[in-house]
Design a protein around this motif. Structure first.
Motif, PDB file in Angstrom:
ATOM      1  N   PHE A 171       0.695  -1.365   0.103  1.00  0.00           N
ATOM      2  CA  PHE A 171       0.159  -0.166   0.129  1.00  0.00           C
ATOM      3  C   PHE A 171       0.873   1.217   0.015  1.00  0.00           C
ATOM      4  CE2 PHE A 171      -2.122   3.424   2.392  1.00  0.00           C
ATOM      5  CZ  PHE A 171      -3.357   3.566   1.422  1.00  0.00           C
ATOM      6  N   LEU A 172       1.888   1.220   0.845  1.00  0.00           N
ATOM      7  CA  LEU A 172       2.915   2.376   0.784  1.00  0.00           C
ATOM      8  C   LEU A 172       3.612   2.597  -0.443  1.00  0.00           C
ATOM      9  CD1 LEU A 172       4.521   1.949   4.237  1.00  0.00           C
ATOM     10  CD2 LEU A 172       2.854   3.690   3.573  1.00  0.00           C
ATOM     11  N   MET A 173       4.002   1.484  -1.112  1.00  0.00           N
ATOM     12  CA  MET A 173       4.581   1.695  -2.446  1.00  0.00           C
ATOM     13  C   MET A 173       3.469   2.315  -3.453  1.00  0.00           C
ATOM     14  SD  MET A 173       6.716  -2.053  -2.645  1.00  0.00           S
ATOM     15  CE  MET A 173       7.191  -1.742  -4.561  1.00  0.00           C
ATOM     16  N   PHE A 174       2.300   1.650  -3.320  1.00  0.00           N
ATOM     17  CA  PHE A 174       1.300   2.324  -4.470  1.00  0.00           C
ATOM     18  C   PHE A 174       1.012   3.775  -4.018  1.00  0.00           C
ATOM     19  CE2 PHE A 174      -3.307   3.198  -4.519  1.00  0.00           C
ATOM     20  CZ  PHE A 174      -3.345   3.054  -5.897  1.00  0.00           C
ATOM     21  N   MET A 175       0.628   4.283  -2.889  1.00  0.00           N
ATOM     22  CA  MET A 175       0.580   5.552  -2.486  1.00  0.00           C
ATOM     23  C   MET A 175       1.871   6.325  -3.018  1.00  0.00           C
ATOM     24  SD  MET A 175      -2.114   6.345  -1.247  1.00  0.00           S
ATOM     25  CE  MET A 175      -1.973   7.921  -0.904  1.00  0.00           C
ATOM     26  N   GLY A 176       2.881   6.017  -2.830  1.00  0.00           N
ATOM     27  CA  GLY A 176       4.184   6.699  -3.079  1.00  0.00           C
ATOM     28  C   GLY A 176       4.182   6.981  -4.718  1.00  0.00           C
ATOM     29  N   ILE A 181       3.007  10.155  -9.926  1.00  0.00           N
ATOM     30  CA  ILE A 181       2.283  10.316 -11.067  1.00  0.00           C
ATOM     31  C   ILE A 181       1.633  11.471 -11.095  1.00  0.00           C
ATOM     32  CG2 ILE A 181       0.747   9.280 -12.628  1.00  0.00           C
ATOM     33  CD1 ILE A 181       1.791   6.504 -11.751  1.00  0.00           C
ATOM     34  N   SER A 182       0.952  11.484  -9.706  1.00  0.00           N
ATOM     35  CA  SER A 182       0.361  12.869  -9.602  1.00  0.00           C
ATOM     36  C   SER A 182       1.145  14.118  -9.847  1.00  0.00           C
ATOM     37  CB  SER A 182      -0.563  13.060  -8.442  1.00  0.00           C
ATOM     38  OG  SER A 182      -1.537  11.991  -8.032  1.00  0.00           O
ATOM     39  N   HIS A 186       0.446  17.183 -12.655  1.00  0.00           N
ATOM     40  CA  HIS A 186       0.282  18.800 -12.207  1.00  0.00           C
ATOM     41  C   HIS A 186       1.507  19.510 -13.091  1.00  0.00           C
ATOM     42  CE1 HIS A 186      -2.521  18.507  -9.151  1.00  0.00           C
ATOM     43  NE2 HIS A 186      -2.028  17.571  -8.571  1.00  0.00           N
ATOM     44  N   LEU A 187       2.818  18.915 -13.104  1.00  0.00           N
ATOM     45  CA  LEU A 187       3.709  19.612 -13.750  1.00  0.00           C
ATOM     46  C   LEU A 187       3.454  19.495 -15.258  1.00  0.00           C
ATOM     47  CD1 LEU A 187       6.162  21.395 -13.034  1.00  0.00           C
ATOM     48  CD2 LEU A 187       7.717  19.313 -13.287  1.00  0.00           C
ATOM     49  N   GLY A 217       8.206  18.295  -5.029  1.00  0.00           N
ATOM     50  CA  GLY A 217       7.078  18.020  -5.736  1.00  0.00           C
ATOM     51  C   GLY A 217       6.108  17.008  -4.913  1.00  0.00           C
ATOM     52  N   PHE A 218       6.720  15.872  -4.455  1.00  0.00           N
ATOM     53  CA  PHE A 218       6.072  14.825  -3.705  1.00  0.00           C
ATOM     54  C   PHE A 218       5.303  15.332  -2.564  1.00  0.00           C
ATOM     55  CE2 PHE A 218       5.555  11.513  -0.659  1.00  0.00           C
ATOM     56  CZ  PHE A 218       5.391  10.284  -1.291  1.00  0.00           C
ATOM     57  N   ILE A 219       6.189  16.397  -1.739  1.00  0.00           N
ATOM     58  CA  ILE A 219       5.655  17.040  -0.528  1.00  0.00           C
ATOM     59  C   ILE A 219       4.492  17.886  -0.872  1.00  0.00           C
ATOM     60  CG2 ILE A 219       6.113  18.423   1.549  1.00  0.00           C
ATOM     61  CD1 ILE A 219       9.056  17.563   1.385  1.00  0.00           C
ATOM     62  N   ILE A 220       4.543  18.471  -1.939  1.00  0.00           N
ATOM     63  CA  ILE A 220       3.429  19.616  -2.377  1.00  0.00           C
ATOM     64  C   ILE A 220       2.159  18.809  -2.655  1.00  0.00           C
ATOM     65  CG2 ILE A 220       2.528  21.042  -4.206  1.00  0.00           C
ATOM     66  CD1 ILE A 220       5.467  22.092  -4.414  1.00  0.00           C
ATOM     67  N   VAL A 221       2.370  17.587  -3.456  1.00  0.00           N
ATOM     68  CA  VAL A 221       1.135  16.763  -3.837  1.00  0.00           C
ATOM     69  C   VAL A 221       0.363  16.013  -2.648  1.00  0.00           C
ATOM     70  CG1 VAL A 221       0.328  14.847  -5.327  1.00  0.00           C
ATOM     71  CG2 VAL A 221       1.784  16.760  -6.135  1.00  0.00           C
ATOM     72  N   PHE A 222       1.621  15.407  -1.838  1.00  0.00           N
ATOM     73  CA  PHE A 222       0.912  14.472  -0.642  1.00  0.00           C
ATOM     74  C   PHE A 222       0.479  15.675   0.238  1.00  0.00           C
ATOM     75  CE2 PHE A 222       1.388  13.137   3.272  1.00  0.00           C
ATOM     76  CZ  PHE A 222       0.959  11.514   3.562  1.00  0.00           C
TER      77      PHE A 222
END
Length: 318
Positions: A171-176, A181-182, A186-187, A217-222
């Motif tokens: 699940f954590l791999m899936f969310m990451g 991808i999100s 966005h970019l 980017g990861f922190i912004i989207v998460f």
């Protein structure tokens, strides 16, 4: 934006947020109308969606087989039109905000009418990019389901601790990957508006731009997904399912407040993704030609702007 291109690469997340929040002050009327006509309907639909589906789902749990068939049809039809509305207004909001921010960045005259006039051309490019992202998401979800099947087959389900641990890891791999991808999407949306590429080419360009800025980017989207999750959770518990514990006026006031909060969050994240594009460009030392960008934006409006003289280019850089 007031910052020079070479300064953008040094912006931290708080700086990006601060810079993004300051942008609407440069053209408050334009952003007010964009928010009212595009972002508000999008935010309202996201939260109000559960208000309409909850009664249907409750009915499905108590209906007979014959009646359930009709309820399922209503639910599927509603979901179909909801998704169309959601994606349409999401792309429209993105097109409007990115175009307006870029116009301000190049000192191009900004108005709500010019933004709306540019949207049809911008929307087509964003939609093609969205189709490529959707294809990537479909492939990714198929792979994820495959991993789940392999997990059930390979892991001893009798060993509860090991099975739960494996599920958490998957699940954590899936969310990451989902968040990554999100961030690409966005970019890529900004790239599709501001550069003469879209679709797969925009995805490839966003992948290159995100290198070195993946963590940001990861922190912004998460952070955005987490805030939206909290807002949806509170809305669901109080407004949708809180009829027995809260009065009608309380639920209306809380619902209105949460819609307002989501409107602000959606506006800010659209501004942030626009600024983040310039940050990534600056980080990779890719010069932002304001003159070329000025002409590119004019192309959406059917304008044919002649090549800028050196004096005009100096004025744009001020």
């Amino acid at each position: 934006m007031d910052l020079e291109a070479e300064e953008l690469q040094f912006l931290s997340i708080p700086d990006i947020l601060k810079e993004s929040i300051s942008i609407p002050k440069q053209s408050p009327k334009t952003f007010y109308l964009i928010t009212l006509t595009l972002i508000f309907p999008l935010s309202f639909a996201i939260l109000a969606h559960s208000l309409f589906t909850h009664p249907i789902l409750s009915q499905l749990q108590s209906d007979t087989t014959a009646a359930a068939s009709s309820d399922w049809s209503k639910l599927l039809i509603f979901q179909f039109f909801y998704l169309i509305f959601l994606f349409a207004f999401s792309l429209l909001s993105t097109a409007a905000v990115v175009f307006t921010v870029a116009s301000l960045y190049t000192s191009k005259p900004v108005s709500f009418s010019s933004t709306i006039s540019a949207i049809p051309s911008v929307f087509k490019r964003l939609f093609i990019t969205f189709l490529w992202v959707s294809l990537l998401m479909v492939v990714y979800n198929i792979v994820f389901l495959g991993f789940l099947v392999l997990l059930v087959i390979a892991v001893d389900t009798q060993n509860v601790v090991l099975f739960i641990f494996s599920l958490v890891v998957v699940f954590l791999m899936f969310m990451g990957v989902h968040v990554y991808i999100s961030a690409l999407w966005h970019l890529a949306s900004v790239v599709s508006v501001l550069e003469p590429i879209y679709g797969f080419a925009a995805m490839k360009k966003s992948y290159e731009l995100l290198k070195g800025k993946t963590r940001t980017g990861f922190i912004i989207v998460f952070g955005y997904l987490a805030i939206c999750g909290i807002i949806n959770g509170v809305f669901s518990s109080i407004v949708v399912h809180g009829g027995d514990n809260y009065g009608v006026m309380t639920r209306i006031m809380v619902g209105g407040f949460l819609v307002g909060v989501l409107v602000i969050v959606n506006l800010i994240v659209l501004l942030v993704q626009s600024v983040f594009y310039y940050v990534c460009k600056s980080y990779h030392h890719q010069g932002i030609d304001k003159s070329a960008l000025f002409d590119h934006l004019g192309g959406y409006l059917g304008e044919y702007v002649p090549l800028k003289s050196s004096i005009q280019m100096e004025n744009l850089d001020v």
